[in-house]
Design an enzyme around this catalytic site. Structure first.
Site, PDB file in Angstrom:
ATOM      1  N   ARG A  45       0.885  -1.170  -0.251  1.00  0.00           N
ATOM      2  CA  ARG A  45      -0.068  -0.005   0.105  1.00  0.00           C
ATOM      3  C   ARG A  45       0.681   1.279   0.006  1.00  0.00           C
ATOM      4  NH1 ARG A  45      -4.593   2.811   3.434  1.00  0.00           N
ATOM      5  NH2 ARG A  45      -5.748   3.425   1.882  1.00  0.00           N
ATOM      6  N   HIS A  49       0.415   4.104  -2.744  1.00  0.00           N
ATOM      7  CA  HIS A  49       0.163   5.420  -2.497  1.00  0.00           C
ATOM      8  C   HIS A  49       1.243   6.380  -2.811  1.00  0.00           C
ATOM      9  CE1 HIS A  49      -3.678   5.231   0.198  1.00  0.00           C
ATOM     10  NE2 HIS A  49      -3.778   4.443  -0.765  1.00  0.00           N
ATOM     11  N   HIS A 172      -6.138  -6.211  -3.523  1.00  0.00           N
ATOM     12  CA  HIS A 172      -6.916  -6.060  -2.329  1.00  0.00           C
ATOM     13  C   HIS A 172      -7.123  -7.745  -1.843  1.00  0.00           C
ATOM     14  CE1 HIS A 172      -8.752  -1.925  -2.384  1.00  0.00           C
ATOM     15  NE2 HIS A 172      -7.556  -1.912  -1.844  1.00  0.00           N
ATOM     16  N   TRP A 188     -13.311 -10.036   8.677  1.00  0.00           N
ATOM     17  CA  TRP A 188     -13.223 -11.158   9.605  1.00  0.00           C
ATOM     18  C   TRP A 188     -12.767 -12.439   9.354  1.00  0.00           C
ATOM     19  CZ3 TRP A 188     -17.115  -8.065   8.504  1.00  0.00           C
ATOM     20  CH2 TRP A 188     -17.234  -6.788   8.943  1.00  0.00           C
TER      21      TRP A 188
END
Ligand code: HEM
Ligand SMILES: Nc1cccc2nccn12
Length: 290
Positions: A45, A49, A172, A188
């Site tokens: 990430r 970013h 993802h 979860w």
């Protein structure tokens, strides 16, 4: 704005493979991070970013200047949680401080993907640290509460077409959302540290229910405890994106091939590489029997 890659003749692939190995060994070592997910996902990430601020309209932003290291950029709310990745890389920068921050952030992301059994990503050095004045303003990174039109428009700013946009979102498959970072919760279910096409498989196979999470933000949740952002879910609402999602769900090799090229393009947006600039494919620790 033009950013020319600076070719450092004194450094060879061995120098960069040494840094790659340091990062890879540290990912293995610090395995307890984020409930034993490990540092791979947050390193990916950070690389994304630090590159995703690019704007093709004026060739501004992007990974070249390593401006994530400045407060303006690293305190952007979109970057909440990435401090963990920067802290992870700090000791490695201290040991190899001849590398630029932009090269280190992007090398860390490439290493994390390859060590998660993802595709080999070609990587070219040459980013040069720019002064704080070069830091792009906040707000260039995408918001998760949007649909397909927003997603298509956002990726167009990064010069990405529909296939590249869908492929990139496949990252993802890694890590998870954290309520305290982004206001999104879950999953979860097993948050994975392996790079696979299961993001696309889950997107197609789970029953998704749009609901408000504990922070009052809308997200899609599944009975098995998985989650999708609205921008994830947009990929099965839009007919063009849906076709590509199905292709990648049924053909991991095709996903890997497209991800590898799209991720390199993302990390190199805004940089002009001189003819003959070195391009490396790093060996994984497994490739080196380490
Ligand atoms: C429309 C585009 C995108 C949006 C809105 C988006 C949004 C988000 C959000 C909200 C999180 C949770 C952050 C947290 O709470 O810690 C996240 C995590 C993540 N994103 Fe994205 N993302 C996008 C595209 C991408 C792309 C292009 C990549 C890489 C190629 C990527 C890689 C990741 C990874 C690896 C994580 C997990 C981080 C961790 O576990 O700490 N994302 N994303
Ligand atoms: N792991 C993860 C991170 C960010 C977004 C997302 N959507 C589905 C899974 N996922």
């Amino acid at each position: 704005i033009v950013h020319i890659a600076a070719i450092n003749k004194d450094r060879t692939i061995d120098d960069y493979q040494r840094i790659y190995n340091k990062i890879a060994e540290k990912i293995r070592e610090d395995d307890e991070y984020d409930g034993y997910i490990g540092y791979g996902p947050v390193l990916v990430r950070l690389g994304w970013h630090s590159s995703g601020t690019y704007n093709k309209e004026n060739n501004s932003g992007g990974s070249y200047g390593g401006t994530y290291r400045f407060k303006l950029e690293n305190s952007d709310p979109s970057n909440n949680g990435l401090q963990n990745a920067a802290q992870f890389l700090d000791p490695i920068y201290k040991e190899f401080n001849w590398i630029s921050h932009g090269d280190l952030y992007t090398l860390g992301a490439v290493c994390a993907i390859q060590e998660a059994q993802g595709p080999k990503i070609k990587w070219r050095p040459g980013r040069v640290d720019l002064p704080e004045s070069a830091t792009p303003e906040n707000g260039r990174l995408p918001d998760a509460v949007n649909g397909a039109d927003y997603v298509r428009k956002f990726y167009a700013r990064l010069r990405m077409n529909d296939r590249e946009a869908v492929a990139l979102t496949g990252a993802h498959c890694l890590g998870r959302t954290h309520l305290k970072n982004s206001g999104f919760d879950g999953p979860w279910g097993a948050a994975s540290s392996s790079f696979t096409n299961e993001f696309f498989i889950n997107l197609l196979n789970e029953q998704w229910k749009l609901q408000k999470n504990a922070a009052g933000n809308k997200q899609y949740d599944s009975p098995k405890g998985y989650m999708m952002l609205e921008t994830d879910y947009a990929l099965i609402q839009d007919p063009i994106y849906l076709k590509i999602v199905k292709e990648y769900a049924n053909n991991e090799a095709s996903f890997f091939k497209d991800f590898a090229s799209s991720f390199q393009k993302l990390l190199e947006n805004g940089i002009d590489y001189p003819k003959g600039a070195p391009e490396y494919i790093f060996k994984t620790l497994d490739d080196q029997d380490m």
